[in-house]
Design a protein around this motif. Structure first.
Motif, PDB file in Angstrom:
ATOM      1  N   SER A 313       1.045  -1.754   0.073  1.00 14.58           N
ATOM      2  CA  SER A 313      -0.153   0.448  -0.181  1.00 14.58           C
ATOM      3  C   SER A 313       1.230   1.458   0.075  1.00 14.58           C
ATOM      4  O   SER A 313       0.650   2.743  -0.761  1.00 14.58           O
ATOM      5  CB  SER A 313      -0.991   0.088   1.319  1.00 14.58           C
ATOM      6  OG  SER A 313       0.032   0.113   2.097  1.00 14.58           O
ATOM      7  N   THR A 314       2.123   0.771   0.564  1.00 13.68           N
ATOM      8  CA  THR A 314       2.788   2.464   0.793  1.00 13.68           C
ATOM      9  C   THR A 314       4.231   2.132  -0.355  1.00 13.68           C
ATOM     10  O   THR A 314       4.841   3.632  -0.863  1.00 13.68           O
ATOM     11  CB  THR A 314       3.145   2.546   2.325  1.00 13.68           C
ATOM     12  OG1 THR A 314       4.326   1.525   2.604  1.00 13.68           O
ATOM     13  CG2 THR A 314       2.169   2.954   2.954  1.00 13.68           C
ATOM     14  N   GLY A 315       4.568   1.197  -0.494  1.00 16.45           N
ATOM     15  CA  GLY A 315       5.136   0.962  -1.407  1.00 16.45           C
ATOM     16  C   GLY A 315       6.693   1.098  -0.860  1.00 16.45           C
ATOM     17  O   GLY A 315       8.004   1.780  -1.344  1.00 16.45           O
ATOM     18  N   SER A 353      -3.802  -7.501   8.546  1.00 17.65           N
ATOM     19  CA  SER A 353      -4.535  -6.370   7.397  1.00 17.65           C
ATOM     20  C   SER A 353      -3.659  -6.009   6.507  1.00 17.65           C
ATOM     21  O   SER A 353      -3.922  -5.038   6.539  1.00 17.65           O
ATOM     22  CB  SER A 353      -5.450  -5.662   8.538  1.00 17.65           C
ATOM     23  OG  SER A 353      -6.549  -6.610   9.421  1.00 17.65           O
ATOM     24  N   LYS A 354      -2.415  -6.141   6.558  1.00 18.59           N
ATOM     25  CA  LYS A 354      -1.224  -5.603   5.213  1.00 18.59           C
ATOM     26  C   LYS A 354      -1.452  -6.502   4.129  1.00 18.59           C
ATOM     27  O   LYS A 354      -1.622  -8.037   5.027  1.00 18.59           O
ATOM     28  CB  LYS A 354      -0.488  -4.924   5.535  1.00 18.59           C
ATOM     29  CG  LYS A 354      -0.367  -3.838   6.656  1.00 18.59           C
ATOM     30  CD  LYS A 354       0.753  -3.513   7.384  1.00 18.59           C
ATOM     31  CE  LYS A 354       0.173  -2.029   7.872  1.00 18.59           C
ATOM     32  NZ  LYS A 354       1.937  -1.422   9.056  1.00 18.59           N
ATOM     33  N   PHE A 384       4.142 -11.076  -6.445  1.00 15.76           N
ATOM     34  CA  PHE A 384       2.874 -11.755  -6.139  1.00 15.76           C
ATOM     35  C   PHE A 384       2.481 -11.114  -4.211  1.00 15.76           C
ATOM     36  O   PHE A 384       3.608 -10.867  -4.081  1.00 15.76           O
ATOM     37  CB  PHE A 384       3.181 -13.649  -5.518  1.00 15.76           C
ATOM     38  CG  PHE A 384       2.399 -14.418  -4.377  1.00 15.76           C
ATOM     39  CD1 PHE A 384       1.653 -14.710  -4.732  1.00 15.76           C
ATOM     40  CD2 PHE A 384       2.483 -14.124  -3.155  1.00 15.76           C
ATOM     41  CE1 PHE A 384       0.789 -15.289  -4.124  1.00 15.76           C
ATOM     42  CE2 PHE A 384       1.735 -15.054  -1.959  1.00 15.76           C
ATOM     43  CZ  PHE A 384       0.921 -15.455  -2.074  1.00 15.76           C
ATOM     44  N   LEU A 385       1.275 -11.369  -4.200  1.00 16.77           N
ATOM     45  CA  LEU A 385       0.934 -10.484  -3.107  1.00 16.77           C
ATOM     46  C   LEU A 385       0.469 -11.366  -1.727  1.00 16.77           C
ATOM     47  O   LEU A 385      -0.017 -12.513  -1.708  1.00 16.77           O
ATOM     48  CB  LEU A 385      -0.613  -9.482  -3.358  1.00 16.77           C
ATOM     49  CG  LEU A 385      -0.074  -8.512  -4.340  1.00 16.77           C
ATOM     50  CD1 LEU A 385      -1.611  -7.754  -4.719  1.00 16.77           C
ATOM     51  CD2 LEU A 385       1.501  -7.476  -3.837  1.00 16.77           C
TER      52      LEU A 385
END
Length: 461
Positions: A313-315, A353-354, A384-385
């Motif tokens: 989300s933040t990179g 939750s990340k 891949f997440l």
């Protein structure tokens, strides 16, 4: 008794010398894309005939006609490349080429001998000795040898970069001193044999003009290319040498490894080491394994593969206990294509939750033990997440062992929940809640919304 006077005319036996002079002409044939050699007569070539030893008169008086080393005659070839000299006293001579065009290699000196034993008789009955020579001048054929390397690595392994530089070391031999030459280089795809084009569909070239101050010289050409489009490919550099706008030499062997640059490519698969799934849970000890498939690297070279964990989300890099999550592997390539595993062990409780991703960086270790980044895999969309607690039920409902039909999958889920968690039957009502949509897909979405809020991660353990 009759007395008669007989008069003998002591005509000396003389020699006749002839020379046929030709030269090689090499021209580039556009149709065959190669050089062709023709033999043509050479006009206006001057030769000197020198006494190789003292030349005496034939009357036995001991008088010297030509002293050793003295130039006796000079002859020049006509338009047919032929020159002759007659009335040469018997003896041994040396023939020297006095003027040679710049395009040709000078002929070696030759020794000729006019001996009485070789005499012949012409149509008038006069004795003579004949010697003839045919000389073919080889043209100067400059030779081109090259070694292409990536400017950053200094080797045949290239870096992936939008402004990658290639240095081509061109070694030239048999140049004509004082001539102005132009060396031109082009880059070709080794597999397809097609020229590389830039963003404007123009061939990528480099050239240099120089004046030969030595027969052997070394010239460097530098190319700038976008190698990000060449992952996993090889390129070959071709060179052409021009003089007076004519191609005089080239080096265009597509299979010459000294002219090639290899660009690596990497593909990755990140998974949970415990179950091989692409899912982890917020636990104190999480083991991940990142399998990196590396293609098109040089055998025998040293490399370092680094993996780092990032927050999608933040990179930004994931920081745990004031430390980055980073691991590396050092290896020496024993083949061009191989797989390397990088393992991670960390506390994932704070990452609930990340979504996280793994970035990979491949470094080449040069001769001075410097690490040079040659390629990386840092695309957030392609990597891949790793998904956490609020996603686990989607995975549960789409697990490969479940029935493909969504309605059957719901029944299967009910069964699993009853078998494993009999005390949590209260949540089964969400599977048949009257307010849930009728459509199976929408019902699944709504069900997952309820489960995210109410069911703990232990349901999927």
């Amino acid at each position: 008794i009759a007395i008669c006077d007989v008069v003998y005319d002591d005509t000396p036996v003389l020699g006749e010398f002839s020379i046929q002079k030709s030269g090689e002409i090499r021209l580039f044939d556009e149709e065959s894309q190669d050089f062709k050699t023709n033999i043509v007569p050479m006009a206006d070539i001057e030769f000197g005939i020198y006494a190789y030893e003292d030349i005496y008169t034939s009357d036995g008086s001991g008088n010297i006609i030509f002293s050793e080393g003295e130039q006796a005659y000079t002859i020049i070839t006509d338009e047919n490349g032929r020159a002759t000299q007659g009335n040469i006293p018997l003896g041994k001579y040396m023939v020297k080429e006095l003027n040679t065009p710049d395009d040709f290699i000078k002929s070696d000196d030759i020794i000729i001998e006019f001996s009485l034993e070789d005499k012949k008789t012409n149509a008038e009955g006069v004795y003579y000795v004949e010697q003839s020579v045919e000389l073919i001048n080889e043209a100067y054929y400059p030779k081109v040898r090259t070694t292409a390397s990536d400017k950053s690595t200094g080797e045949h392994i290239g870096i992936i970069d939008e402004n990658a530089a290639i240095v081509d070391k061109v070694e030239l031999e048999d140049l004509v001193i004082g001539r102005n030459y132009t060396i031109k280089g082009r880059i070709y795809d080794t597999e397809s044999g097609e020229a590389l084009l830039d963003d404007n569909d123009i061939e990528i070239t480099a050239e240099a003009e120089f004046t030969a101050d030595s027969e052997n010289m070394c010239i460097y050409l530098e190319f700038t290319i976008d190698s990000s489009t060449l992952r996993g490919k090889d390129i070959t550099v071709f060179e052409e040498l021009y003089y007076d706008n004519k191609k005089v030499a080239m080096h265009n062997d597509i299979n010459d490894t000294e002219q090639q640059i290899h660009y690596p490519d990497i593909h990755t698969t990140l998974k949970n080491l415990s179950d091989g799934e692409k899912l982890i849970y917020p636990e104190e000890c999480v083991n991940l394994i990142d399998t990196v498939d590396i293609a098109n690297i040089s055998v025998g070279d040293k490399y370092v593969l680094i993996g780092e964990i990032y927050d999608k989300s933040t990179g930004e890099k994931v920081i745990l206990d004031n430390k980055e999550i980073m691991e590396y592997r050092e290896f020496t390539a024993d083949k061009n294509n191989l797989s390397v595993d990088v393992g991670f062990v960390f506390n994932a409780v704070s990452l609930e939750s990340k979504d996280i991703v793994c970035f990979e960086y491949l470094y080449f270790i040069d001769k001075d033990e410097n690490a040079i980044l040659i390629t990386k895999h840092t695309n957030l969309c392609r990597l891949f997440l790793m998904k956490y607690r609020h996603r686990i039920y989607l995975k549960f409902l789409t697990y490969l062992k479940f029935p493909k039909n969504r309605c059957h999958r719901l029944k299967h889920l009910k069964y699993l929940i009853r078998q494993r968690f009999p005390k949590r039957l209260t949540y089964l009502r969400h599977l048949r809640h009257p307010k849930l949509p009728r459509h199976p897909k929408l019902r699944l979405q709504m069900l997952n919304l309820h489960l995210r809020k109410q069911v703990t991660a232990r349901l999927c353990l």
